[in-house]
Motif scaffolding. Structure first.
Motif, PDB file in Angstrom:
ATOM      1  N   ALA A  48     -23.972  23.100   4.494  1.00  0.00           N
ATOM      2  CA  ALA A  48     -22.889  23.768   3.831  1.00  0.00           C
ATOM      3  C   ALA A  48     -22.747  23.264   2.240  1.00  0.00           C
ATOM      4  O   ALA A  48     -22.651  23.891   1.344  1.00  0.00           O
ATOM      5  CB  ALA A  48     -21.796  23.991   4.514  1.00  0.00           C
ATOM      6  N   ILE A  49     -22.670  21.999   2.482  1.00  0.00           N
ATOM      7  CA  ILE A  49     -22.652  21.240   1.259  1.00  0.00           C
ATOM      8  C   ILE A  49     -23.734  21.282   0.128  1.00  0.00           C
ATOM      9  O   ILE A  49     -23.870  21.599  -0.972  1.00  0.00           O
ATOM     10  CB  ILE A  49     -22.385  19.460   1.475  1.00  0.00           C
ATOM     11  CG1 ILE A  49     -21.152  19.360   2.127  1.00  0.00           C
ATOM     12  CG2 ILE A  49     -22.611  18.713   0.225  1.00  0.00           C
ATOM     13  CD1 ILE A  49     -20.844  18.138   2.948  1.00  0.00           C
ATOM     14  N   TYR A  50     -25.001  21.122   0.824  1.00  0.00           N
ATOM     15  CA  TYR A  50     -26.037  21.711   0.004  1.00  0.00           C
ATOM     16  C   TYR A  50     -26.089  22.859  -0.606  1.00  0.00           C
ATOM     17  O   TYR A  50     -26.417  23.067  -1.741  1.00  0.00           O
ATOM     18  CB  TYR A  50     -27.484  21.190   0.957  1.00  0.00           C
ATOM     19  CG  TYR A  50     -28.647  21.636   0.244  1.00  0.00           C
ATOM     20  CD1 TYR A  50     -28.936  21.498  -1.165  1.00  0.00           C
ATOM     21  CD2 TYR A  50     -29.713  22.222   1.012  1.00  0.00           C
ATOM     22  CE1 TYR A  50     -30.173  21.562  -1.766  1.00  0.00           C
ATOM     23  CE2 TYR A  50     -31.223  22.374   0.316  1.00  0.00           C
ATOM     24  CZ  TYR A  50     -31.286  22.057  -1.112  1.00  0.00           C
ATOM     25  OH  TYR A  50     -32.346  22.389  -1.642  1.00  0.00           O
ATOM     26  N   ASP A  51     -25.584  23.936   0.294  1.00  0.00           N
ATOM     27  CA  ASP A  51     -25.599  25.195  -0.207  1.00  0.00           C
ATOM     28  C   ASP A  51     -24.563  25.378  -1.489  1.00  0.00           C
ATOM     29  O   ASP A  51     -24.695  26.167  -2.249  1.00  0.00           O
ATOM     30  CB  ASP A  51     -25.062  26.292   0.983  1.00  0.00           C
ATOM     31  CG  ASP A  51     -25.037  27.708   0.612  1.00  0.00           C
ATOM     32  OD1 ASP A  51     -26.209  28.029   0.048  1.00  0.00           O
ATOM     33  OD2 ASP A  51     -24.094  28.325   0.789  1.00  0.00           O
ATOM     34  N   LYS A  52     -23.229  24.561  -1.439  1.00  0.00           N
ATOM     35  CA  LYS A  52     -22.515  24.606  -2.404  1.00  0.00           C
ATOM     36  C   LYS A  52     -22.987  24.079  -3.615  1.00  0.00           C
ATOM     37  O   LYS A  52     -22.713  24.414  -4.891  1.00  0.00           O
ATOM     38  CB  LYS A  52     -21.369  23.887  -2.001  1.00  0.00           C
ATOM     39  CG  LYS A  52     -19.999  23.903  -2.792  1.00  0.00           C
ATOM     40  CD  LYS A  52     -18.940  23.216  -2.454  1.00  0.00           C
ATOM     41  CE  LYS A  52     -19.221  21.612  -2.388  1.00  0.00           C
ATOM     42  NZ  LYS A  52     -17.885  20.819  -2.280  1.00  0.00           N
ATOM     43  N   ILE A  53     -23.759  23.095  -3.623  1.00  0.00           N
ATOM     44  CA  ILE A  53     -24.486  22.449  -4.931  1.00  0.00           C
ATOM     45  C   ILE A  53     -25.518  23.242  -5.472  1.00  0.00           C
ATOM     46  O   ILE A  53     -25.547  23.537  -6.604  1.00  0.00           O
ATOM     47  CB  ILE A  53     -24.995  20.800  -4.416  1.00  0.00           C
ATOM     48  CG1 ILE A  53     -23.736  19.941  -4.117  1.00  0.00           C
ATOM     49  CG2 ILE A  53     -25.764  20.376  -5.695  1.00  0.00           C
ATOM     50  CD1 ILE A  53     -24.221  18.770  -3.338  1.00  0.00           C
ATOM     51  N   ASP A  54     -26.446  23.873  -4.538  1.00  0.00           N
ATOM     52  CA  ASP A  54     -27.602  24.555  -5.037  1.00  0.00           C
ATOM     53  C   ASP A  54     -27.557  25.960  -4.053  1.00  0.00           C
ATOM     54  O   ASP A  54     -28.290  25.952  -3.297  1.00  0.00           O
ATOM     55  CB  ASP A  54     -28.794  23.814  -5.032  1.00  0.00           C
ATOM     56  CG  ASP A  54     -30.006  24.485  -5.205  1.00  0.00           C
ATOM     57  OD1 ASP A  54     -29.890  25.689  -6.239  1.00  0.00           O
ATOM     58  OD2 ASP A  54     -31.253  23.913  -5.227  1.00  0.00           O
ATOM     59  N   PRO A  55     -26.676  26.705  -4.444  1.00  0.00           N
ATOM     60  CA  PRO A  55     -26.216  28.174  -3.685  1.00  0.00           C
ATOM     61  C   PRO A  55     -27.599  29.078  -3.300  1.00  0.00           C
ATOM     62  O   PRO A  55     -27.826  29.438  -2.146  1.00  0.00           O
ATOM     63  CB  PRO A  55     -25.422  28.991  -4.569  1.00  0.00           C
ATOM     64  CG  PRO A  55     -24.913  28.075  -5.536  1.00  0.00           C
ATOM     65  CD  PRO A  55     -25.929  26.935  -5.599  1.00  0.00           C
ATOM     66  N   ARG A  58     -32.706  27.200  -5.406  1.00  0.00           N
ATOM     67  CA  ARG A  58     -33.769  27.182  -6.275  1.00  0.00           C
ATOM     68  C   ARG A  58     -34.377  25.873  -6.980  1.00  0.00           C
ATOM     69  O   ARG A  58     -35.341  25.953  -7.401  1.00  0.00           O
ATOM     70  CB  ARG A  58     -33.266  28.051  -7.592  1.00  0.00           C
ATOM     71  CG  ARG A  58     -33.093  29.474  -7.302  1.00  0.00           C
ATOM     72  CD  ARG A  58     -32.670  30.237  -8.230  1.00  0.00           C
ATOM     73  NE  ARG A  58     -32.637  31.804  -7.858  1.00  0.00           N
ATOM     74  CZ  ARG A  58     -32.172  32.777  -8.224  1.00  0.00           C
ATOM     75  NH1 ARG A  58     -31.896  32.716  -9.660  1.00  0.00           N
ATOM     76  NH2 ARG A  58     -32.021  34.024  -8.019  1.00  0.00           N
ATOM     77  N   ALA A  59     -33.438  24.962  -7.072  1.00  0.00           N
ATOM     78  CA  ALA A  59     -34.047  23.579  -7.519  1.00  0.00           C
ATOM     79  C   ALA A  59     -35.046  23.103  -6.660  1.00  0.00           C
ATOM     80  O   ALA A  59     -36.026  22.376  -7.373  1.00  0.00           O
ATOM     81  CB  ALA A  59     -32.912  22.399  -7.654  1.00  0.00           C
ATOM     82  N   ALA A  60     -35.081  23.240  -5.507  1.00  0.00           N
ATOM     83  CA  ALA A  60     -36.117  22.877  -4.706  1.00  0.00           C
ATOM     84  C   ALA A  60     -36.478  21.245  -4.986  1.00  0.00           C
ATOM     85  O   ALA A  60     -37.451  20.895  -4.951  1.00  0.00           O
ATOM     86  CB  ALA A  60     -37.430  23.645  -4.952  1.00  0.00           C
ATOM     87  N   ASP A  61     -35.425  20.573  -4.851  1.00  0.00           N
ATOM     88  CA  ASP A  61     -35.448  19.063  -5.187  1.00  0.00           C
ATOM     89  C   ASP A  61     -34.845  18.324  -4.207  1.00  0.00           C
ATOM     90  O   ASP A  61     -34.806  17.067  -4.516  1.00  0.00           O
ATOM     91  CB  ASP A  61     -34.804  18.719  -6.553  1.00  0.00           C
ATOM     92  CG  ASP A  61     -33.417  19.153  -6.720  1.00  0.00           C
ATOM     93  OD1 ASP A  61     -32.873  19.866  -5.602  1.00  0.00           O
ATOM     94  OD2 ASP A  61     -32.592  19.001  -7.719  1.00  0.00           O
ATOM     95  N   VAL A  62     -34.592  18.944  -2.937  1.00  0.00           N
ATOM     96  CA  VAL A  62     -34.224  18.358  -1.777  1.00  0.00           C
ATOM     97  C   VAL A  62     -34.958  18.539  -0.617  1.00  0.00           C
ATOM     98  O   VAL A  62     -35.200  19.912  -0.357  1.00  0.00           O
ATOM     99  CB  VAL A  62     -32.409  18.594  -1.522  1.00  0.00           C
ATOM    100  CG1 VAL A  62     -32.256  18.162  -0.174  1.00  0.00           C
ATOM    101  CG2 VAL A  62     -31.909  17.949  -2.444  1.00  0.00           C
TER     102      VAL A  62
END
Length: 125
Positions: A48-55, A58-62
């Motif tokens: 959920a935190i990851y979703d908040k940062i990159d909804p 798209r960044a595909a950096d994690v």
């Protein structure tokens, strides 16, 4: 180090929530977060935190490779006539909302469960 700054909230949450064998590393412009969560709830909170940062992711950096401890695997319960989530929760010492959250894929209305459904019963936190 820039990715660790971007995802600081996520990394801090992983550290604070009891993730064991936590490893955070940056490689080729990707942040890798590995470890074992004590429960599915903790794992879901991190997502959920990851979703908040990159909804839209798209960044595909994690790359988050968070497993759940085997001892946290939910038990299964088959609904019988006369059951409701509160009654089932009391049997396992947990609240009805925890059962509902663990079974949202199956339960659309927490007041309407059906005989024969196999519900995941999360471990007590």
């Amino acid at each position: 180090m820039a990715l660790q700054d971007k995802y600081k909230e996520l990394v801090d949450a992983a550290k604070a929530s009891g993730i064991t064998n936590l490893q955070v590393r940056e490689q080729d412009n990707v942040l890798y977060i590995d470890g074992e969560a004590p429960s599915f709830t903790v794992k879901d909170q991190l997502w959920a935190i990851y979703d908040k940062i990159d909804p839209d992711y798209r960044a595909a950096d994690v790359v988050m490779n968070i497993t759940v401890a085997a001892s946290a695997a939910p038990e299964e319960y088959e609904v019988v006539k006369g059951d409701n989530l509160t009654k089932i929760g009391k049997k396992y010492g947990i609240g009805w909302k925890e059962i509902y959250e663990a079974n949202k894929d199956q339960i659309k209305n927490p007041d309407l469960i059906q005989v024969g459904w196999k519900l995941k019963i999360p471990k007590k936190a």
